[in-house]
Design a protein around this motif. Structure first.
Motif, PDB file in Angstrom:
ATOM      1  N   GLU A  71      50.602  54.814 -13.310  1.00 52.86           N
ATOM      2  CA  GLU A  71      51.181  55.771 -12.365  1.00 52.86           C
ATOM      3  C   GLU A  71      50.807  57.211 -12.721  1.00 52.86           C
ATOM      4  O   GLU A  71      51.544  58.145 -12.407  1.00 52.86           O
ATOM      5  CB  GLU A  71      52.708  55.601 -12.294  1.00 52.86           C
ATOM      6  CG  GLU A  71      53.156  54.322 -11.589  1.00 52.86           C
ATOM      7  CD  GLU A  71      52.881  54.311 -10.081  1.00 52.86           C
ATOM      8  OE1 GLU A  71      52.342  55.305  -9.547  1.00 52.86           O
ATOM      9  OE2 GLU A  71      53.205  53.295  -9.446  1.00 52.86           O
TER      10      GLU A  71
ATOM     11  N   ILE B 151      50.777  49.422 -15.514  1.00 52.39           N
ATOM     12  CA  ILE B 151      51.240  49.918 -14.206  1.00 52.39           C
ATOM     13  C   ILE B 151      50.876  51.402 -14.201  1.00 52.39           C
ATOM     14  O   ILE B 151      51.666  52.255 -14.596  1.00 52.39           O
ATOM     15  CB  ILE B 151      52.762  49.700 -14.048  1.00 52.39           C
ATOM     16  CG1 ILE B 151      53.117  48.229 -14.311  1.00 52.39           C
ATOM     17  CG2 ILE B 151      53.231  50.133 -12.653  1.00 52.39           C
ATOM     18  CD1 ILE B 151      54.579  47.987 -14.622  1.00 52.39           C
TER      19      ILE B 151
ATOM     20  N   TYR C  89      56.047  56.436  -5.730  1.00 49.49           N
ATOM     21  CA  TYR C  89      55.028  55.992  -6.702  1.00 49.49           C
ATOM     22  C   TYR C  89      54.105  54.989  -6.019  1.00 49.49           C
ATOM     23  O   TYR C  89      54.389  54.500  -4.922  1.00 49.49           O
ATOM     24  CB  TYR C  89      55.718  55.394  -7.929  1.00 49.49           C
ATOM     25  CG  TYR C  89      56.333  56.457  -8.834  1.00 49.49           C
ATOM     26  CD1 TYR C  89      55.827  56.699 -10.099  1.00 49.49           C
ATOM     27  CD2 TYR C  89      57.408  57.227  -8.416  1.00 49.49           C
ATOM     28  CE1 TYR C  89      56.367  57.676 -10.935  1.00 49.49           C
ATOM     29  CE2 TYR C  89      57.962  58.200  -9.233  1.00 49.49           C
ATOM     30  CZ  TYR C  89      57.434  58.422 -10.488  1.00 49.49           C
ATOM     31  OH  TYR C  89      57.973  59.396 -11.292  1.00 49.49           O
TER      32      TYR C  89
ATOM     33  N   SER D  44      54.210  54.716 -17.207  1.00 49.45           N
ATOM     34  CA  SER D  44      55.348  53.941 -16.703  1.00 49.45           C
ATOM     35  C   SER D  44      56.255  53.615 -17.886  1.00 49.45           C
ATOM     36  O   SER D  44      55.793  53.578 -19.030  1.00 49.45           O
ATOM     37  CB  SER D  44      54.867  52.648 -16.038  1.00 49.45           C
ATOM     38  OG  SER D  44      54.266  52.947 -14.799  1.00 49.45           O
TER      39      SER D  44
ATOM     40  N   HIS E 282      49.038  56.832  -1.240  1.00 48.82           N
ATOM     41  CA  HIS E 282      50.454  56.675  -1.604  1.00 48.82           C
ATOM     42  C   HIS E 282      51.321  56.477  -0.352  1.00 48.82           C
ATOM     43  O   HIS E 282      52.224  55.642  -0.343  1.00 48.82           O
ATOM     44  CB  HIS E 282      50.957  57.902  -2.378  1.00 48.82           C
ATOM     45  CG  HIS E 282      50.598  57.902  -3.837  1.00 48.82           C
ATOM     46  ND1 HIS E 282      49.323  58.063  -4.304  1.00 48.82           N
ATOM     47  CD2 HIS E 282      51.367  57.739  -4.942  1.00 48.82           C
ATOM     48  CE1 HIS E 282      49.320  58.008  -5.628  1.00 48.82           C
ATOM     49  NE2 HIS E 282      50.540  57.814  -6.035  1.00 48.82           N
TER      50      HIS E 282
ATOM     51  N   TYR F  90      52.470  51.808  -7.114  1.00 43.83           N
ATOM     52  CA  TYR F  90      52.391  50.340  -7.232  1.00 43.83           C
ATOM     53  C   TYR F  90      53.684  49.652  -6.793  1.00 43.83           C
ATOM     54  O   TYR F  90      54.759  50.249  -6.792  1.00 43.83           O
ATOM     55  CB  TYR F  90      52.023  49.953  -8.667  1.00 43.83           C
ATOM     56  CG  TYR F  90      50.583  50.302  -8.941  1.00 43.83           C
ATOM     57  CD1 TYR F  90      49.565  49.513  -8.433  1.00 43.83           C
ATOM     58  CD2 TYR F  90      50.246  51.468  -9.623  1.00 43.83           C
ATOM     59  CE1 TYR F  90      48.238  49.859  -8.628  1.00 43.83           C
ATOM     60  CE2 TYR F  90      48.916  51.811  -9.815  1.00 43.83           C
ATOM     61  CZ  TYR F  90      47.923  51.012  -9.316  1.00 43.83           C
ATOM     62  OH  TYR F  90      46.612  51.354  -9.483  1.00 43.83           O
ATOM     63  N   ASP F  91      53.545  48.359  -6.457  1.00 46.67           N
ATOM     64  CA  ASP F  91      54.684  47.585  -5.956  1.00 46.67           C
ATOM     65  C   ASP F  91      55.827  47.569  -6.976  1.00 46.67           C
ATOM     66  O   ASP F  91      57.003  47.703  -6.625  1.00 46.67           O
ATOM     67  CB  ASP F  91      54.263  46.133  -5.674  1.00 46.67           C
ATOM     68  CG  ASP F  91      53.220  46.047  -4.571  1.00 46.67           C
ATOM     69  OD1 ASP F  91      52.927  47.082  -3.934  1.00 46.67           O
ATOM     70  OD2 ASP F  91      52.683  44.941  -4.352  1.00 46.67           O
ATOM     71  N   GLU F  92      55.460  47.410  -8.253  1.00 44.97           N
ATOM     72  CA  GLU F  92      56.487  47.358  -9.319  1.00 44.97           C
ATOM     73  C   GLU F  92      57.283  48.660  -9.329  1.00 44.97           C
ATOM     74  O   GLU F  92      58.506  48.658  -9.498  1.00 44.97           O
ATOM     75  CB  GLU F  92      55.832  47.189 -10.702  1.00 44.97           C
ATOM     76  CG  GLU F  92      55.090  45.885 -10.918  1.00 44.97           C
ATOM     77  CD  GLU F  92      53.628  45.977 -10.479  1.00 44.97           C
ATOM     78  OE1 GLU F  92      53.295  46.844  -9.655  1.00 44.97           O
ATOM     79  OE2 GLU F  92      52.824  45.151 -10.967  1.00 44.97           O
ATOM     80  N   SER F  93      56.565  49.781  -9.165  1.00 45.53           N
ATOM     81  CA  SER F  93      57.224  51.091  -9.209  1.00 45.53           C
ATOM     82  C   SER F  93      58.089  51.301  -7.978  1.00 45.53           C
ATOM     83  O   SER F  93      59.184  51.870  -8.064  1.00 45.53           O
ATOM     84  CB  SER F  93      56.191  52.210  -9.274  1.00 45.53           C
ATOM     85  OG  SER F  93      55.185  51.906 -10.187  1.00 45.53           O
TER      86      SER F  93
ATOM     87  N   ALA G  78      50.775  52.909   0.863  1.00 44.48           N
ATOM     88  CA  ALA G  78      51.337  51.917  -0.081  1.00 44.48           C
ATOM     89  C   ALA G  78      52.860  51.957  -0.030  1.00 44.48           C
ATOM     90  O   ALA G  78      53.528  50.910  -0.014  1.00 44.48           O
ATOM     91  CB  ALA G  78      50.849  52.200  -1.501  1.00 44.48           C
TER      92      ALA G  78
ATOM     93  N   ASN H 111      55.828  49.043   1.271  1.00 40.27           N
ATOM     94  CA  ASN H 111      56.960  48.625   0.434  1.00 40.27           C
ATOM     95  C   ASN H 111      58.299  49.076   0.998  1.00 40.27           C
ATOM     96  O   ASN H 111      59.319  49.005   0.313  1.00 40.27           O
ATOM     97  CB  ASN H 111      56.796  49.182  -0.985  1.00 40.27           C
ATOM     98  CG  ASN H 111      55.898  48.279  -1.820  1.00 40.27           C
ATOM     99  OD1 ASN H 111      56.098  47.070  -1.861  1.00 40.27           O
ATOM    100  ND2 ASN H 111      54.893  48.852  -2.457  1.00 40.27           N
TER     101      ASN H 111
END
Ligand code: FAD
Ligand code: PYC
Length: 416
Positions: free
Chosen positions: A408, A406, A84, A347, A134, A86-89, A137, A141
């Motif tokens: 996604e 968020i 995914y 999300s 993606h 984003y950082d949170e994902s 990113a 991470n």
């Protein structure tokens, strides 16, 4: 937990399979529990398992209106990945993939996790830009993802057509090698057995028909098998979350829509990985039984019919044959659908609700199977402590008021 020796297995086989112990009990509901979990899918059963195992909370009931694993957990196409954006994902989904990697050992139950690689195809400049973003990113991470040329994609998945004359030619692909598949119902069964062994009551054929709230705080549930008091209630009901939250007096930002899949007649192993194509709107893998497992997009309207429209099915098969003309003579065996709960930012919502001690874990839409262990693990923490785990802290309900979304949609796009 019951363990079998080679001798007891032989004895049970010779006595016509009459002496096997059941993997979990079928208890009557007690009048009260510390925690009631609504929904015996993978997420609900996993939550009960981690509540018992990691937080010592064993006076727990999991209430299921049908049979355990009979919701989306037993209906999905089992794709597991953490690519995914984003950082949170990345934190949430990769937490889950790491738990998948050890889940068979953790549960002493073979969940058949198979990291065979998930490849997402690019068909145009837009796809290339999105997937490369993606890849970069994910790598920042610490999540594996790599870019392949069309020829490398073909080498990884030989049945794939990379004919440049195709209507949607393959121009490259993003590959997550740690991604793959698992056996969906084994996950539910493994968590159910592990939770039951720790004292959790898994109660099937017990539909929650009301949620009791007094002075802004949850006090229990009404069910088809009587009233049950509870200090805490955790709703983990996927496509039926809105129905349950309405019982508690608040609305959820969810749409419930059918998502369908189908399988072909079985064939010898020909398909070594998972392939997804957002642009042509289809995805494919091969099950251990040999069936091609094919997934479609969601229906375009809100519904609770567990079927899915015929026109969606037709479109999906056209798409599959554009990518894999080699399967044009293959016959389809069966088709089914599930009701998925889709949030505006694609999300999930994992945390507290406006009602005290009432928690919700939902909004996984078309993509929550991959998250089962991670979601259950952080949700159990949230329910036990009354505070989110750092991983699910961003996944609040009120992000739809604050605007800290968020988004996604691109990562979830095949099925939506
Ligand atoms: P469920 O397994 O649906 O469990 C919820 C349970 O709550 C159900 O058993 C239901 O009966 C019960 N329940 C509902 N209301 C009540 C009530 N009032 N009282 C008591 N019990 C109640 N995700 C992926 O990551 N990869 C995929 O490849 C993938 N493919 C999919 C393909 C299809 C066709 C479908 C339908 C979904 C797919 N998903 C996929 C999504 C994934 O299946 C779900 O996000 C995930 O399984 C949700 O798990 P759950 O435990 O939250 O819900
Ligand atoms: O989330 O990877 C996924 C997925 C594939 C098919 C349905 N969901």
């Amino acid at each position: 937990m019951q363990r079998y020796s080679i001798f007891s297995i032989a004895r049970n086989a010779l006595t016509n399979h009459k002496n096997w112990h059941t993997a979990w009990r079928s208890p009557e509901p007690k009048p009260a529990y510390d925690v009631v979990v609504v929904g015996a899918g993978g997420h609900g059963l996993g939550t009960a398992y981690y509540l018992a195992k990691e937080h010592g909370i064993t006076n727990v009931a999991v209430l299921e209106k049908g049979w355990l694993g009979g919701g989306n957990t037993g209906r999905n196409t089992t794709i597991i990945r953490s690519n995914y954006l984003y950082d949170e994902s990345a934190k949430l989904y990769d937490h889950s993939v790491k738990l998948w990697e050890g889940l068979t050992g953790e549960l002493n139950y073979n969940v058949m996790f198979s990291p065979r690689g998930v490849m997402m195809l690019a068909h145009n400049v837009h796809d290339v830009q999105v997937f490369k973003r993606h890849v970069y990113a994910n790598r920042l991470n610490g999540v594996d993802n790599e870019w392949l040329t069309a020829e490398q994609a073909k080498a990884f998945c030989p049945p794939l057509s990379i004919d440049p004359g195709a209507r949607y030619p393959v121009v490259g692909a993003a590959l997550q090698r740690r991604g793959g598949t698992a056996r969906h119902d084994a996950v539910a069964w493994g968590y159910a057995r592990g939770a039951d062994a720790r004292g959790v009551d898994v109660i099937q054929n017990c539909e929650v028909t009301g949620i009791d709230v007094e002075g802004g705080r949850v006090t229990g549930v009404q069910t088809t098998r009587g009233a049950i008091r509870a200090k805490k209630v955790a709703i983990v009901a996927a496509g039926h979350t809105s129905v349950l939250c309405t019982m508690a007096g608040f609305r959820m930002p969810l749409e419930s829509v059918p998502l369908q899949a189908l399988v072909s007649e079985p064939m010898k192993p020909v398909f070594p990985c998972v392939v997804m194509s957002n642009a042509v709107h289809a995805y494919l893998s091969q099950s251990d039984k040999g069936e091609l497992v094919i997934g479609a997009g969601t229906d375009q309207y809100v519904s609770y019919s567990q079927r899915g429209g015929v026109q969606i099915l037709e479109h999906t098969l056209e798409a599959i044959l554009e990518l894999f003309p080699i399967f044009s003579r293959c016959r389809m065996l069966r088709q089914w659908g599930g009701i998925v709960d889709v949030t505006p930012d694609r999300s999930p919502i994992i945390g507290r609700t406006p009602v005290e001690n009432l928690f919700v874990n939902c909004g996984w839409g078309t993509g929550g199977f991959k998250a089962t262990p991670g979601s259950a693990h952080v949700f159990a923490h949230t329910v036990a402590k009354g505070e989110p785990h750092p991983i699910n802290a961003p996944y609040t309900l009120d992000r739809f008021k604050t605007g800290r979304l968020i988004d996604e949609a691109a990562a979830a796009a095949v099925a939506h």
